[in-house]
Design an enzyme around this catalytic site. Structure first.
Site, PDB file in Angstrom:
ATOM      1  CG  ASN A 117      -4.532   6.711   3.638  1.00  0.00           C
ATOM      2  OD1 ASN A 117      -5.275   7.664   3.221  1.00  0.00           O
ATOM      3  ND2 ASN A 117      -3.073   6.956   3.235  1.00  0.00           N
ATOM      4  CG  HIS A 147      -1.820   1.178   1.303  1.00  0.00           C
ATOM      5  ND1 HIS A 147      -1.492   2.389   1.798  1.00  0.00           N
ATOM      6  CD2 HIS A 147      -3.208   1.284   1.205  1.00  0.00           C
ATOM      7  CE1 HIS A 147      -2.432   3.189   1.819  1.00  0.00           C
ATOM      8  NE2 HIS A 147      -3.552   2.539   1.229  1.00  0.00           N
ATOM      9  N   GLY A 148       1.745   1.289   0.878  1.00  0.00           N
ATOM     10  CA  GLY A 148       2.714   2.221   0.961  1.00  0.00           C
ATOM     11  C   GLY A 148       2.637   3.403   1.918  1.00  0.00           C
ATOM     12  CG  ASP A 149       0.359   7.175   3.262  1.00  0.00           C
ATOM     13  OD1 ASP A 149       1.074   6.978   4.372  1.00  0.00           O
ATOM     14  OD2 ASP A 149      -0.415   8.058   2.848  1.00  0.00           O
ATOM     15  CG  LEU A 150      -2.074   0.169   6.146  1.00  0.00           C
ATOM     16  CD1 LEU A 150      -3.245   0.086   4.773  1.00  0.00           C
ATOM     17  CD2 LEU A 150      -1.869  -1.265   6.287  1.00  0.00           C
TER      18      LEU A 150
END
Length: 271
Positions: free
Chosen positions: A172, A165-168
């Site tokens: 979010n 995901h990279g920005d969990l």
């Protein structure tokens, strides 16, 4: 064509009706809409990370994330499922240690759904590509330099690579009602699975992220729920927090919370 014209084009093309005011981020414009009476979100992307989001969301196909209902041929405009539930993970986390733990378990469960094996992953950049800001910030020395060294070692020998995901974090993952908790706004990288859990420790806000004892509690909880090595998870928290602080420097925003989490994680890692 400016963003208003582009949004108007797809409002007509997809027979949508405006259902709220636009929300602008640094790389996207989002407009609540209705399609045949059903709530949705029209998203116009203006940055590379945001464009990758559409490919990743389509690949997840609604499993642990909002669904893509329609997309422009260039991928810049998406019609997304809108999560309309009233529950908030940030609010839950602030109801005490048990609530904080419950919110983290939900984030871990969502991550497990996102990381589940699927065929034919979309082409995505390596996780190492997003660490350029930390390479620069390492010249400041101190915590930045220590975080950079840890990140370099992790990135040189990744384990258990998945689509990230990279920005969990708490903001979010939204309440999707009967569909459960759903991730939004992925950044889309290929890299080590543990990375996706590190940002939990920098959220939902500075007061909770830096509260005494929270780091140790959360590391133990996440390591157990996500089947991760606690020391490796701590190392990724160091790397992520250093990277987050470096991005704050680039943006001219305060890096203190991220640096505080990085320093706590470094201390725990060296203990």
């Amino acid at each position: 064509m400016d963003y208003q014209d582009r949004l108007a084009e797809y409002l007509g093309q997809w027979s949508l009706r405006t259902d709220g005011t636009p929300l602008h981020t640094h790389a996207a414009c989002l407009l609540p809409v209705l399609r045949s009476g059903q709530s949705a979100m029209l998203k116009l992307s203006t940055g590379g990370d945001e464009r990758r989001a559409g490919a990743v969301l389509r690949w997840w196909d609604g499993e642990g994330a909002v669904r893509v209902l329609a997309a422009s041929t260039d991928g810049d405009v998406l019609l997304l499922e809108r999560a309309m539930g009233s529950r908030s993970l940030a609010t839950l986390a602030h109801t005490g240690e048990e609530g904080d733990a419950a919110a983290t378990r939900i984030l871990c469960a969502v991550a497990a759904r996102l990381h589940a094996p699927r065929p034919m992953a979309p082409p995505l950049p390596s996780l190492s590509d997003c660490f350029a800001a930390l390479d620069v910030a390492a010249k400041h020395g101190g915590v930045f330099s220590a975080c950079h060294a840890v990140a370099r070692d992790l990135l040189a020998a990744p384990q258990d690579s998945v689509v990230l995901h990279g920005d969990l974090h708490h903001g979010n993952v939204l309440d999707g009602g009967g569909r459960g908790w759903l991730a939004i706004d992925p950044k889309g990288y290929m890299g080590e699975r543990a990375f996706d859990f590190a940002n939990i420790l920098c959220n939902p806000d500075a007061a909770l992220a830096t509260s005494p004892g929270r780091l140790e509690r959360q590391v133990g909880l996440i390591a157990h729920a996500a089947r991760l090595d606690p020391a490796r998870l701590l190392a990724w928290i160091v790397a992520w927090a250093g990277l987050s602080a470096a991005w704050h420097l680039e943006d001219g925003t305060p890096p203190e919370t991220a640096l505080a989490v990085a320093a706590m994680a470094l201390g725990a890692l060296r203990a």
